[in-house]
Design a protein around this motif. Sequence first.
Motif, mmCIF file in Angstrom:
data_model
loop_
_atom_site.group_PDB
_atom_site.id
_atom_site.type_symbol
_atom_site.label_atom_id
_atom_site.label_comp_id
_atom_site.label_asym_id
_atom_site.label_seq_id
_atom_site.Cartn_x
_atom_site.Cartn_y
_atom_site.Cartn_z
ATOM 1 N N TRP A 28 -13.709 -10.217 -32.038
ATOM 2 C CA TRP A 28 -14.735 -9.573 -32.989
ATOM 3 C C TRP A 28 -15.247 -8.106 -32.489
ATOM 4 O O TRP A 28 -15.415 -7.040 -33.200
ATOM 5 C CB TRP A 28 -15.919 -10.446 -32.986
ATOM 6 N N ILE A 29 -15.623 -8.086 -31.102
ATOM 7 C CA ILE A 29 -16.090 -6.768 -30.447
ATOM 8 C C ILE A 29 -14.829 -5.702 -30.637
ATOM 9 O O ILE A 29 -15.465 -4.466 -31.116
ATOM 10 C CB ILE A 29 -16.444 -6.989 -29.107
ATOM 11 N N MET A 30 -13.778 -6.099 -30.600
ATOM 12 C CA MET A 30 -12.669 -5.215 -30.702
ATOM 13 C C MET A 30 -12.648 -4.361 -32.192
ATOM 14 O O MET A 30 -11.982 -3.510 -32.077
ATOM 15 C CB MET A 30 -11.227 -5.580 -30.114
ATOM 16 N N PHE A 47 -21.475 -0.479 -28.225
ATOM 17 C CA PHE A 47 -20.038 -1.045 -27.751
ATOM 18 C C PHE A 47 -19.964 -1.261 -26.554
ATOM 19 O O PHE A 47 -19.418 -2.402 -26.205
ATOM 20 C CB PHE A 47 -19.097 0.248 -28.354
ATOM 21 N N LEU A 48 -20.456 -0.595 -25.666
ATOM 22 C CA LEU A 48 -20.431 -0.863 -24.157
ATOM 23 C C LEU A 48 -21.316 -2.137 -23.913
ATOM 24 O O LEU A 48 -20.890 -2.915 -22.938
ATOM 25 C CB LEU A 48 -20.766 0.177 -23.395
ATOM 26 N N ASP A 49 -22.529 -2.242 -24.358
ATOM 27 C CA ASP A 49 -23.524 -3.452 -24.202
ATOM 28 C C ASP A 49 -22.640 -4.552 -24.711
ATOM 29 O O ASP A 49 -23.059 -5.767 -24.238
ATOM 30 C CB ASP A 49 -24.669 -3.272 -24.928
ATOM 31 N N LEU A 50 -21.981 -4.861 -25.884
ATOM 32 C CA LEU A 50 -21.418 -5.999 -26.287
ATOM 33 C C LEU A 50 -20.462 -6.185 -25.291
ATOM 34 O O LEU A 50 -20.090 -7.525 -24.955
ATOM 35 C CB LEU A 50 -20.832 -5.647 -27.595
ATOM 36 N N LEU A 51 -19.510 -5.278 -24.962
ATOM 37 C CA LEU A 51 -18.420 -5.810 -24.018
ATOM 38 C C LEU A 51 -19.035 -6.215 -22.425
ATOM 39 O O LEU A 51 -18.516 -7.270 -21.976
ATOM 40 C CB LEU A 51 -17.725 -4.335 -23.219
ATOM 41 N N VAL A 104 -19.309 -11.580 -18.175
ATOM 42 C CA VAL A 104 -19.580 -12.671 -17.332
ATOM 43 C C VAL A 104 -18.974 -13.864 -17.823
ATOM 44 O O VAL A 104 -18.331 -14.398 -16.977
ATOM 45 C CB VAL A 104 -21.204 -12.741 -16.955
ATOM 46 N N PRO A 105 -19.056 -14.532 -18.767
ATOM 47 C CA PRO A 105 -18.596 -15.948 -19.238
ATOM 48 C C PRO A 105 -17.119 -15.649 -19.342
ATOM 49 O O PRO A 105 -16.385 -16.512 -18.866
ATOM 50 C CB PRO A 105 -19.268 -16.052 -20.387
ATOM 51 N N LEU A 106 -16.517 -14.396 -19.667
ATOM 52 C CA LEU A 106 -14.926 -14.313 -19.659
ATOM 53 C C LEU A 106 -14.452 -14.452 -18.340
ATOM 54 O O LEU A 106 -13.303 -15.190 -18.134
ATOM 55 C CB LEU A 106 -14.639 -13.289 -20.510
#
Length: 411
Positions: free
Chosen positions: A195-197, A47-51, A56-58
């Motif tokens: 999606w990640i959320m 989950f942390l890796d997905l965030l 960076v792009p966000l």
Amino acid sequence: MKLPSLNTQILIGCLLGVAGGFWLTAAGATPLAGNTLYGAKLIGNLFLDLLRMVLVPLVFSSIVVGVANLRAHDQMHRVWITTLVFFFSTMAIAVLIGFGAAHLFRPGEGLQLEMFAEATRNFQTRQMPLPDYIAQFLRGMFQNPFKALAQGEILAIVMIALFLGIALVIGGERYRNIRTLIAELQELCLMIVGWIMRLAPLGLAALLLQLVATQNADLLGSLGHFIVVVIGTTLFHGIVVLPLLLWLVTRKSPFAFFKGAREALVTAFVTSSSSATLPITLRCTEQHLHVKKDIANFVVPLGATVNMDGTALYEAAAALFVARLAGIELDIASQLIIFFVAMLGAIGAPGIPSVGMLSMVLVLESVGLPTAAIAILLPIDRILDTVRTAVNVEGDMVGSLIVQKLSEQPT
């Protein structure tokens, strides 16, 4: 059957994670407990890796878009320059108040979490003379943009985005295709965040399970101390600092201001969203506080995106709180980085809860603090978000009155 809202799912996940942690503590060192902890670590790290993947792009696209949106008001030089000076000044004051309270009351002191042991080992503190601190800070701010983006150098990314946004404002319509491209990148990043959320309830449950299973109950007392410190300092900024600035510049009574702003402040407190409160904030600013329509229509919507006094204060205090939980005493250079990232990271951030969590990850990542700390911060975030959103909205309305007063004065 309709699923509960995401906030409800996150709350359920947090409760299950805490309950699972207590169960593992009671179960003792059994193979089942070991395997459960291992699985929770895998899920929490995923989950942390997905965030981190989308961070960076966000951040880059949000800051560029937020600054570039000033182009629509390029004929109102005095108004928007005064507005930005006010916004950054009050956010700087808020960050300093957050730092001061965290140093004075020291929440989290003496409680080192085993869960953060790896981050503590990886954190390299350097004792340097002041000139070396300044040199290190400047090197961190200005880097090769491709290197910074590839390696996730947060401070450098923020500065690159800031410069690019300013260049797009100055360049005007010649670069509208670049603005459109970056705005679409931001939209795509927000879609991915959505999606990640969907994994947030599971990811936070896994992180909290690890935390509770490996830590004693002293954490709860320290967390309560932190909540009181943050709410107290946020209210101090909203009840003392902002009304004092308003009175010094406009001589407007704080009581008259709060009477006119009451409806917007209550709505902000209940919804915890500057964006959702925006129509009411505009009405209060124009009809009750008597700000001219053209100034209110510029300052208030821009402030709902850029001006985040309460958020900046919270992130500064939270970074020092997390550092103490990890057994790390941040040096001057690290606190200076947090000072700038907490302010600049708010530029262009969309008003949705998931981005608020990413903003906290951004601040922690900027100085190498453990991002797993969001497992501690997110369950209490809803409590703190009510107060800080009300202060954010208050800052927008105070800014409108001050900008109107200063823009009317002869040059």
